[in-house]
Scaffold this motif. Structure first.
Motif, PDB file in Angstrom:
ATOM      1  N   THR A 115      13.403 104.913 -74.303  1.00 29.20           N
ATOM      2  CA  THR A 115      12.320 105.444 -73.472  1.00 29.20           C
ATOM      3  C   THR A 115      11.801 104.382 -72.513  1.00 29.20           C
ATOM      4  OG1 THR A 115      11.660 106.941 -75.252  1.00 29.20           O
ATOM      5  CG2 THR A 115      10.056 106.547 -73.510  1.00 29.20           C
ATOM      6  N   ASP A 123       9.862 102.955 -78.208  1.00 21.34           N
ATOM      7  CA  ASP A 123      11.291 103.261 -78.247  1.00 21.34           C
ATOM      8  C   ASP A 123      12.006 102.574 -77.090  1.00 21.34           C
ATOM      9  OD1 ASP A 123      13.628 104.984 -79.195  1.00 21.34           O
ATOM     10  OD2 ASP A 123      13.444 105.626 -77.106  1.00 21.34           O
ATOM     11  N   SER A 139       5.367 103.219 -74.846  1.00 22.08           N
ATOM     12  CA  SER A 139       6.289 103.676 -75.887  1.00 22.08           C
ATOM     13  C   SER A 139       6.847 102.473 -76.644  1.00 22.08           C
ATOM     14  CB  SER A 139       7.427 104.482 -75.269  1.00 22.08           C
ATOM     15  OG  SER A 139       8.406 104.807 -76.239  1.00 22.08           O
TER      16      SER A 139
END
Length: 310
Positions: free
Chosen positions: A25, A22, A20
């Motif tokens: 996350t 992000d 990921s």
């Protein structure tokens, strides 16, 4: 990153895109993977220790289980620590030689695990179908030869796959994965990779289907032998000796057959990541949990060890 020659980049390090982009996350994944990794290390180390210390567990079945735990522990260590570092790193870099080593070791250990599961199915076949000759057939020499053959097969297959992967000229250095994985690295090549894909498919087919065929053959005879047992208690006891192994077989072979031998889809890259994640931290964590919770002898050995340190 590398030297460019004739529109080809000779890479000296790779960038891993990971799971990921992000931050939130990635923090969540860091905590989750760290917890799973700790369980993997503690659980598999404990299995190996218990089998080593308790003489009641010095049998062929537990010899192969300790080998499986050692392979799972090593497999997790080949990928999980780097994943954890990259979750909290701004740049997810891995040197070329480290990438080669990671691919080779993880492939070798993954292949060895499949072959070990096949060898364990043969051990269960002998235990259920030839109980009176079990100790004679499954002597120490045969167990050592089977275990060594599993490791040699896994490492030779990995050597072939690693060589045909990294002999290719690479045009890019960004790997869409959280680790150095064969298909992810092949996608960086500047040349046609059809031959490589065929070789990887053949390699995967052999590594998966050979031990899977042995397992199916063994359990076909095991089920037949169990059904011949007249007493219900006897059938439950016979099946109980195979339940943990059968659970691991269904998880590992099932996931591999679905991923590598099933139909391809547009989301195959994400699918590859999820299955790779399962083998990196999921299966190594579940192995000691399954074998300890479902096995009275292992639990008895654990209680004995705990009482010794009270």
């Amino acid at each position: 990153m590398g030297q460019e020659t004739a529109n080809q980049t000779w890479v000296n390090e790779f960038i891993l895109l990971g799971l990921s982009s992000d931050w939130g996350t990635e923090v969540f994944l860091f905590v989750l993977i760290l917890a799973m990794y700790v369980v993997t290390v503690v659980g598999n180390s404990l299995i190996i220790l218990l089998i080593r210390l308790d003489s009641r567990l010095h049998t062929p079945m537990y010899f192969f289980l300790s080998g499986l735990s050692l392979v799972d522990l090593s497999y997790g260590n080949s990928i999980a620590p780097q994943m954890l570092v990259h979750f909290v790193s701004a740049q997810k870099l891995i040197p070329f030689h480290s990438c080669v080593l990671q691919l080779y070791v993880s492939l070798a250990l993954g292949g060895s695990e499949f072959f070990l599961l096949g060898a364990m199915s043969y051990d269960r076949y002998v235990a259920v179908c030839h109980p009176l000759h079990y100790t004679v057939i499954m002597d120490r020499g045969l167990c050592l030869r089977l275990a060594a053959s599993c490791l040699v097969a896994g490492f030779l297959n990995s050597l072939m796959e690693t060589i045909i992967t990294f002999r290719l000229p690479l045009c890019h250095n960004v790997i869409n994965h959280f680790a150095c994985e064969t298909l992810a690295v092949l996608r960086l090549a500047c040349v046609d990779i059809s031959f490589n894909k065929v070789m990887v498919a053949i390699s995967g087919f052999l590594v998966i289907m050979l031990p899977c065929s042995m397992t199916l053959f063994s359990y076909a005879h095991i089920v037949t032998a169990i059904l011949r047992i007249r007493s219900t208690q006897g059938r439950h006891k016979a099946f109980g000796t195979c339940a943990s192994h059968l659970t691991m077989v269904c998880m590992c072979f099932g996931a591999s057959i679905f991923t590598y031998l099933g139909p391809r889809s547009a989301s195959s890259t994400d699918q590859e990541k999820m299955v790779a994640l399962f083998y990196a931290v999921g299966a190594p964590m579940l192995n000691p949990v399954i074998y300890s919770l479902r096995n009275k002898e292992v639990m008895a050995a654990l209680r004995k060890l705990v009482e010794k340190f009270r």
